[in-house]
Design an enzyme around this catalytic site. Structure first.
Site, PDB file in Angstrom:
ATOM      1  N   GLU A 126      18.883 216.058   8.970  1.00 52.42           N
ATOM      2  CA  GLU A 126      18.354 214.944   8.166  1.00 52.42           C
ATOM      3  C   GLU A 126      17.746 215.471   6.863  1.00 52.42           C
ATOM      4  O   GLU A 126      16.571 215.248   6.562  1.00 52.42           O
ATOM      5  CB  GLU A 126      17.342 214.121   8.984  1.00 52.42           C
TER       6      GLU A 126
ATOM      7  N   GLU B 106      22.902 212.445  16.809  1.00 46.32           N
ATOM      8  CA  GLU B 106      21.712 211.737  17.318  1.00 46.32           C
ATOM      9  C   GLU B 106      22.075 210.272  17.406  1.00 46.32           C
ATOM     10  O   GLU B 106      22.448 209.656  16.397  1.00 46.32           O
ATOM     11  CB  GLU B 106      20.506 211.913  16.383  1.00 46.32           C
TER      12      GLU B 106
HETATM   13  O1  AHR Z   1      15.168 212.183  17.861  1.00 46.13           O
HETATM   14  C1  AHR Z   1      13.952 212.047  17.203  1.00 46.13           C
HETATM   15  C2  AHR Z   1      14.052 212.313  15.704  1.00 46.13           C
HETATM   16  O2  AHR Z   1      14.848 211.342  15.104  1.00 46.13           O
HETATM   17  C3  AHR Z   1      14.697 213.618  15.307  1.00 46.13           C
HETATM   18  O3  AHR Z   1      13.820 214.679  15.326  1.00 46.13           O
HETATM   19  C4  AHR Z   1      15.145 213.336  13.899  1.00 46.13           C
HETATM   20  O4  AHR Z   1      16.261 214.098  13.519  1.00 46.13           O
HETATM   21  C5  AHR Z   1      15.418 211.838  13.906  1.00 46.13           C
HETATM   22  O5  AHR Z   1      14.838 211.208  12.833  1.00 46.13           O
END
Ligand code: AHR
Length: 510
Positions: free
Chosen positions: A199, A317
């Site tokens: 990110e 994610e």
């Molecule tokens: O999964 C929780 C968080 O969500 C992670 O650390 C981040 O990459 C995302 O914003």
């Protein structure tokens, strides 16, 4: 190809969709064609993510070798056994946002000598560094899975990132490999995937994509071992991130990521994981289906820059993000996990199956005690969530070839939202067996699916009376898959789906 025709049942049209008998079931027709809809479903789309966040590692999967809780090299044995059953294909570690504030050197060497740091990203709690590279790789080897290491591009140097990879993978006698040996590991580890930042548009450095693209090129250059170089992509619905990264750094990556969280309401008021109404149920499933639109949009951009499809898309994610459980540390992202979460998982799996030409990996966030967890722990107690059971149900799809389908389904309508009542995915596994997965999104009406090939359907179904049915430590087996069977009659083979259910069956011909 997957054709979905959404008609509208009379009951729904009249707004009379209340509890109905099997005779009133929604009529669904599913035709499974023999042609593949794309390349095989990589097992890694059933991948996982473990971050140093809340009780994801410490007081979660990791209890330490001295713990009275039975463990293997510090990892709880009951969790290892459960995870072996679902053939975990890959684990991403150590973050997430944590990765871009992590110095790998803190996590090697004698545990007692490792520095204590603040986990500034997740609640400012103490990070003991008791779990570092060696311990994580123990977990990887205990599970027989692949390692996906998330490197720090946000706050360290390319040299530090390159040296971490060298420490893990070098077979030489030079100093980094020698240091690893002194720390107790002789043979190099197999590291298949390496993330270059996370990110980067947000917690990974708040970079402009133009700057990130340059930085990615620089950092990726110093990854000298043969790894899949994973670039950080979009996670906010901003197509320009993918576009600029592909245009300027596409040659220096083998995969780019997409993050997609399903939020039942709004980011500043996500809503509770339990105790929601039918309107919130529908809104959640509608939001979950949005993952496919992001995959399609991202894929289109990638196709423009990479028509040969060399670069893969990793949805590394994804999952449900609810308000934290009352009484828990809000920075720990702890939430209960219900049948609704399992439905979201199943719908997401189907989206991955429909886009195998690009989607080669996906990692649910996260494995234990954080966000849409598969495992919840409380001291010595552990339970498997409905999401765990969804992963279990879909095991036959790991490595299978997705097939084209034609699905004719009525609509499910609720609170101004219209969704196809049933979603389906079919695939043939490596042994030639034919599998179909069916999700009935309607929380009130059952569905009868006809048109299925074969003489017999055999498999399991996950369903419950309550939309927020879940497992608790005092009732850990409340919700789990039940066997289901159907035989062909003279009218062919059909299958009944309970309201709000996930069914996975093998279709057998005599
Ligand atoms: O999964 C929780 C968080 O969500 C992670 O650390 C981040 O990459 C995302 O914003």
């Amino acid at each position: 190809m997957s054709i979905v025709r959404t008609g509208m049942s009379l009951l729904c049209a009249l707004g009379l969709a209340t509890t109905v008998s099997a005779a009133d079931a929604l009529n669904v027709r599913l035709r499974i064609l023999e042609q593949p809809s794309g390349p095989k479903i990589e097992a890694t789309v059933y991948g996982h993510f473990v971050e140093h966040l809340g009780r994801g590692v410490y007081d979660g999967l990791w209890v330490g070798p001295e713990s009275p809780i039975p463990n293997l090299k510090g990892w709880r044995r009951d969790a290892i056994e459960a995870l072996r059953r679902i053939r975990v294909p890959v684990i991403r570690w150590p973050g997430g946002c944590f990765a871009d504030d992590y110095d790998w050197r803190d996590g090697i060497g004698p545990p007692a000598a490792r520095p204590q740091r603040l986990n500034k990203v997740w609640g400012g709690v103490i990070e003991s560094n008791r779990v570092g590279t060696h311990e994580f790789m123990d977990l990887v080897e205990l599970l027989g899975t692949e390692a996906y290491i998330a490197g720090n591009m946000g706050s360290m140097t390319p040299r530090a990132m390159g040296q971490w990879l060298e420490y893990m993978t070098s077979a030489s006698s030079f100093s980094l490999a020698a240091e690893r040996r002194r720390n107790g590991r002789d043979a190099p580890w197999r590291i298949k995937y390496f993330g270059v930042g996370n990110e980067s548009w947000g917690c990974g450095g708040h970079m402009r994509p133009e700057f990130q693209a340059d930085l990615h090129r620089q950092f990726a250059t110093f990854l000298h071992a043969p790894v899949v170089r994973v670039a950080s992509g979009d996670g906010e619905g901003r197509d320009e991130v993918t576009d600029i990264m592909m245009a300027r750094a596409g040659k220096h990556m083998d995969a780019i990521t997409l993050h997609y969280y399903t939020v039942p309401h709004r980011w500043d008021d996500k809503g509770r994981a339990t105790g929601f109404d039918a309107a919130r149920w529908a809104k959640t499933l509608e939001a979950a289906r949005g993952i496919e639109a992001r995959i399609v949009a991202t894929t289109r951009i990638m196709d423009r820059h990479d028509p040969e499809r060399r670069v893969a898309l990793y949805v590394d994610e994804w999952g449900m993000w609810h308000d934290p459980e009352p009484g828990s540390n809000p920075a720990f992202l702890e939430q209960q996990n219900t049948l609704r979460d399992a439905m979201v998982a199943a719908l997401s799996f189907h989206a991955f199956h429909r886009h195998t030409e690009r989607v080669k990996m996906a990692n649910i966030a996260q494995l234990a005690n954080v966000l849409q967890a598969l495992i919840l722990t409380e001291g010595p107690r552990m339970l498997l969530t409905p999401t765990y059971h969804a992963f279990d149900l879909y095991l036959p799809f790991q490595g299978a070839t997705p097939l084209q389908i034609e699905l004719d389904t009525p609509a499910y309508r609720e609170a101004g939202i219209t969704l196809p009542a049933v979603d389906a995915s079919a695939a043939r596994d490596a042994d030639g067996r034919l599998w179909v997965a069916l999700v009935n999104l309607d929380p009130r009406q059952s569905a009868r699916v006809s048109g299925l090939p074969g003489r017999r359907a055999q498999g399991r179904v996950l369903s419950a009376e309550a939309m927020d049915a879940h497992n608790r430590f005092d009732a850990p087996q409340q919700l789990r898959p039940q066997p289901v069977q159907a035989r062909a009659t003279e009218r062919g083979l059909s299958l009944d789906l309970p309201p709000k259910s996930i069914t996975v069956v093998q279709l057998e011909s005599p």
